[in-house]
Design a protein around this motif. Structure first.
Motif, PDB file in Angstrom:
ATOM      1  N   MET A 180       1.848  23.932  -1.598  1.00  0.00           N
ATOM      2  CA  MET A 180       2.141  23.073  -0.452  1.00  0.00           C
ATOM      3  C   MET A 180       3.062  23.743   0.560  1.00  0.00           C
ATOM      4  N   ALA A 181       3.948  24.625   0.095  1.00  0.00           N
ATOM      5  CA  ALA A 181       4.834  25.343   1.016  1.00  0.00           C
ATOM      6  C   ALA A 181       4.262  26.699   1.399  1.00  0.00           C
ATOM      7  N   ASN A 182       3.059  27.035   0.879  1.00  0.00           N
ATOM      8  CA  ASN A 182       2.384  28.293   1.199  1.00  0.00           C
ATOM      9  C   ASN A 182       3.294  29.481   0.899  1.00  0.00           C
ATOM     10  N   LEU A 183       3.754  29.532  -0.359  1.00  0.00           N
ATOM     11  CA  LEU A 183       4.707  30.553  -0.763  1.00  0.00           C
ATOM     12  C   LEU A 183       4.155  31.429  -1.889  1.00  0.00           C
ATOM     13  N   ALA A 184       2.852  31.643  -1.904  1.00  0.00           N
ATOM     14  CA  ALA A 184       2.273  32.520  -2.908  1.00  0.00           C
ATOM     15  C   ALA A 184       2.459  33.983  -2.505  1.00  0.00           C
ATOM     16  N   GLU A 185       2.776  34.822  -3.478  1.00  0.00           N
ATOM     17  CA  GLU A 185       2.932  36.254  -3.237  1.00  0.00           C
ATOM     18  C   GLU A 185       1.607  36.840  -2.758  1.00  0.00           C
ATOM     19  N   PRO A 186       1.568  37.447  -1.566  1.00  0.00           N
ATOM     20  CA  PRO A 186       0.284  37.939  -1.050  1.00  0.00           C
ATOM     21  C   PRO A 186      -0.243  39.174  -1.766  1.00  0.00           C
ATOM     22  N   HIS A 187       0.633  39.954  -2.387  1.00  0.00           N
ATOM     23  CA  HIS A 187       0.211  41.177  -3.069  1.00  0.00           C
ATOM     24  C   HIS A 187       0.750  41.158  -4.499  1.00  0.00           C
ATOM     25  N   GLY A 188      -0.171  41.231  -5.455  1.00  0.00           N
ATOM     26  CA  GLY A 188       0.269  41.174  -6.838  1.00  0.00           C
ATOM     27  C   GLY A 188       0.652  39.754  -7.216  1.00  0.00           C
ATOM     28  N   GLY A 189       1.864  39.580  -7.714  1.00  0.00           N
ATOM     29  CA  GLY A 189       2.307  38.245  -8.112  1.00  0.00           C
ATOM     30  C   GLY A 189       1.761  37.856  -9.469  1.00  0.00           C
ATOM     31  N   PHE A 193      -0.715  20.362   4.349  1.00  0.00           N
ATOM     32  CA  PHE A 193      -0.152  20.023   3.041  1.00  0.00           C
ATOM     33  C   PHE A 193       1.200  19.329   3.163  1.00  0.00           C
ATOM     34  N   ASN A 194       2.056  19.810   4.080  1.00  0.00           N
ATOM     35  CA  ASN A 194       3.433  19.308   4.077  1.00  0.00           C
ATOM     36  C   ASN A 194       3.988  18.966   5.453  1.00  0.00           C
ATOM     37  N   GLY A 195       3.194  19.111   6.508  1.00  0.00           N
ATOM     38  CA  GLY A 195       3.668  18.774   7.841  1.00  0.00           C
ATOM     39  C   GLY A 195       4.599  19.795   8.451  1.00  0.00           C
ATOM     40  N   GLU A 196       4.720  20.966   7.838  1.00  0.00           N
ATOM     41  CA  GLU A 196       5.606  22.003   8.360  1.00  0.00           C
ATOM     42  C   GLU A 196       4.975  22.653   9.582  1.00  0.00           C
ATOM     43  N   GLY A 197       5.763  22.796  10.645  1.00  0.00           N
ATOM     44  CA  GLY A 197       5.233  23.382  11.856  1.00  0.00           C
ATOM     45  C   GLY A 197       5.953  24.620  12.336  1.00  0.00           C
ATOM     46  N   ILE A 198       7.260  24.709  12.113  1.00  0.00           N
ATOM     47  CA  ILE A 198       8.041  25.798  12.693  1.00  0.00           C
ATOM     48  C   ILE A 198       7.592  27.156  12.155  1.00  0.00           C
ATOM     49  N   ALA A 199       7.384  27.264  10.844  1.00  0.00           N
ATOM     50  CA  ALA A 199       6.969  28.550  10.268  1.00  0.00           C
ATOM     51  C   ALA A 199       5.684  29.035  10.918  1.00  0.00           C
ATOM     52  N   VAL A 208       0.851  -1.182   0.000  1.00  0.00           N
ATOM     53  CA  VAL A 208       0.000   0.000   0.000  1.00  0.00           C
ATOM     54  C   VAL A 208       0.889   1.236   0.000  1.00  0.00           C
ATOM     55  N   LEU A 209       0.576   2.187  -0.901  1.00  0.00           N
ATOM     56  CA  LEU A 209       1.299   3.451  -0.947  1.00  0.00           C
ATOM     57  C   LEU A 209       0.756   4.363   0.151  1.00  0.00           C
ATOM     58  N   LEU A 210       1.628   4.818   1.043  1.00  0.00           N
ATOM     59  CA  LEU A 210       1.206   5.607   2.198  1.00  0.00           C
ATOM     60  C   LEU A 210       1.087   7.088   1.856  1.00  0.00           C
ATOM     61  N   PRO A 211       0.115   7.802   2.472  1.00  0.00           N
ATOM     62  CA  PRO A 211      -0.018   9.244   2.242  1.00  0.00           C
ATOM     63  C   PRO A 211       0.989  10.014   3.090  1.00  0.00           C
ATOM     64  N   GLY A 212       2.081  10.367   2.487  1.00  0.00           N
ATOM     65  CA  GLY A 212       3.126  11.077   3.207  1.00  0.00           C
ATOM     66  C   GLY A 212       4.382  11.104   2.362  1.00  0.00           C
TER      67      GLY A 212
END
Length: 432
Positions: A406-415, A319-325, A227-231
């Protein structure tokens, strides 16, 4: 100190991880008297991948933490993804709102640096101080302080009960958050939960300048089928002669809770090239595990004098398990609300401002975390995970977009169009 003596502050922060130390540092910078209580002593180890995305680096810059390479901060240029027979290197996006690089720093060093930064700005840090419960106002039931005990390196009490008083207490005591539980704030079962295991190996790959993510982790179900695991599995070069190697798995799979993740990791590592030297002989320390509380799995984030930040509030990215940010970000947002609250001259005004904190967090991350919950549920289906790996990885433009998501790195203004699409999706999703 006797059992009846009390030390007081404007704010008590329980837990000196990234969330607690960031909160304490910002509050102290704002002129508040802050007590930062930590049950262990620094330096101390925490189970983590040690990898910091540009979103986390942005929080370090905002907090004023220097990260020079000569002091052990290892820069990385992006994410290398391995799966479906492919290796795809994706540089971090070059945006105005985020630095174009990530970092690696062991939690043993990282947490110590953040705690000392809070002290430098005026927070009063008490290490080896284990908080044992809330002190509550008999009339309102609100928390007005905490009880604690000094402990030795084995966690054994070494003295009488201590009492600390403050009109506001911040729970930054991690996934288990015993303080939140004592105040009746249970985890939400409708939120995803992850588990991570990791260890260190001495390896020539210790200075890799890309974070590496492996998308294919396999287990066997009750019938013996693979079974392919989600992670995903990760390899992060620490720069000190070792690599941090680990894996994170979501609870959206039927295999969750019935899988020996340490065994999955051992079998995964055994498939790697011999020259990487990831073997039992080069392992530095045991394989350790930790829970990843995701998607705001403990709420409300403020009530009855208790405010939640970081893992205590379930602020790990689904999305990616990131916690520190998100630990540091929640600390920054919380401190801004608290500073505004303490500028009010009456209790009712202060409480009204503090009650805005859950909405502040919802505005910042609520819609995005809802998207993450949907994603976590979808990839819990092994067939979805298989198809995503097979047909997504060969499409580089799609993968660059997914990296932003997944890393939540979209430009908040413009982009560009991809940035605007990410924000449009988050706005349309209901708050977490």
């Amino acid at each position: 100190m006797t059992s009846t003596a009390t030390e007081s502050a404007d704010v008590i922060v329980v837990g000196a991880g990234p969330a607690g130390s960031a909160t304490a540092a910002y509050l102290a910078m704002g002129g508040l008297d802050v007590l930062l209580l930590e049950k262990t002593t620094f330096p101390r180890e925490k189970v983590c991948g040690d990898g910091l995305t540009p979103r986390a680096v942005r929080e370090l810059i905002t907090l004023g933490i220097p990260t020079p390479e000569e002091e052990g901060w290892i820069r990385n240029h992006g994410l290398r993804i391995i799966g479906g027979g492919m290796r795809l290197a994706l540089p971090w996006p070059d945006l105005a709102s985020f630095p174009p690089y990530g970092l690696v720093r062991t939690r043993q060093d990282f947490d110590d640096i953040l705690a000392r930064h809070a002290v430098k700005h005026g927070a009063r840090l008490h290490e080896a101080t284990n908080v044992t419960g809330p002190i509550r106002d008999e009339r309102t039931g609100a928390i007005v302080g905490v009880t604690a005990k000094r402990v030795d390196e084995n966690g054994r009490s070494t003295g009488p009960e201590l009492r600390y008083a403050a009109p506001l207490v911040v729970a930054a005591d991690g996934n288990s958050s015993r303080l939140s539980l004592a105040m009746g704030r249970e985890k939400r079962e409708d939120r995803p939960m992850g588990v991570a295991v990791r260890t260190y190996y001495t390896s020539p790959r210790h200075d890799d300048d890309y974070l590496e993510s492996w998308l294919e982790l396999w287990s066997t179900d009750d019938s013996g089928r693979r079974v392919l695991l989600p992670g995903y599995g990760w390899i992060f070069g620490v720069g000190d002669g070792t690599s941090n190697v680990g894996l994170g798995i979501l609870n959206t799979s039927k295999a969750f809770g019935r899988t020996d993740y340490k065994d999955v990791m051992r079998r995964w590592v055994a498939t790697m090239p011999e020259e990487w030297t990831y073997t039992d002989e080069t392992m530095v320390g045991p394989i350790r595990g930790a829970a990843l509380p995701m998607g705001f799995n403990r709420q409300p984030h403020y009530a009855d004098g208790l405010l939640l930040v970081g893992d205590a509030g379930g602020m790990v990215n689904p999305f990616n398990g990131e916690g520190i940010a998100y630990a540091m970000e929640s600390g920054r947002l919380a401190a801004d609300v608290v500073a505004q609250a303490f500028a009010r001259s009456d209790d009712a005004g202060r409480e009204r401002v503090l009650l805005s904190y859950p909405q502040v967090m919802g505005d910042a991350l609520g819609g995005y975390y809802t998207l993450g919950r949907w994603f976590a549920k979808a990839i819990g289906n092994p067939e979805v995970m298989r198809l995503a790996t097979k047909y997504g990885l060969p499409r580089r433009t799609m993968m660059r977009f997914l990296l932003k998501v997944m890393a939540n790195l979209a430009e908040p203004h413009g982009g560009d169009a991809s940035d605007r699409l990410v924000h449009a999706m988050a706005r349309m999703a209901p708050d977490a």
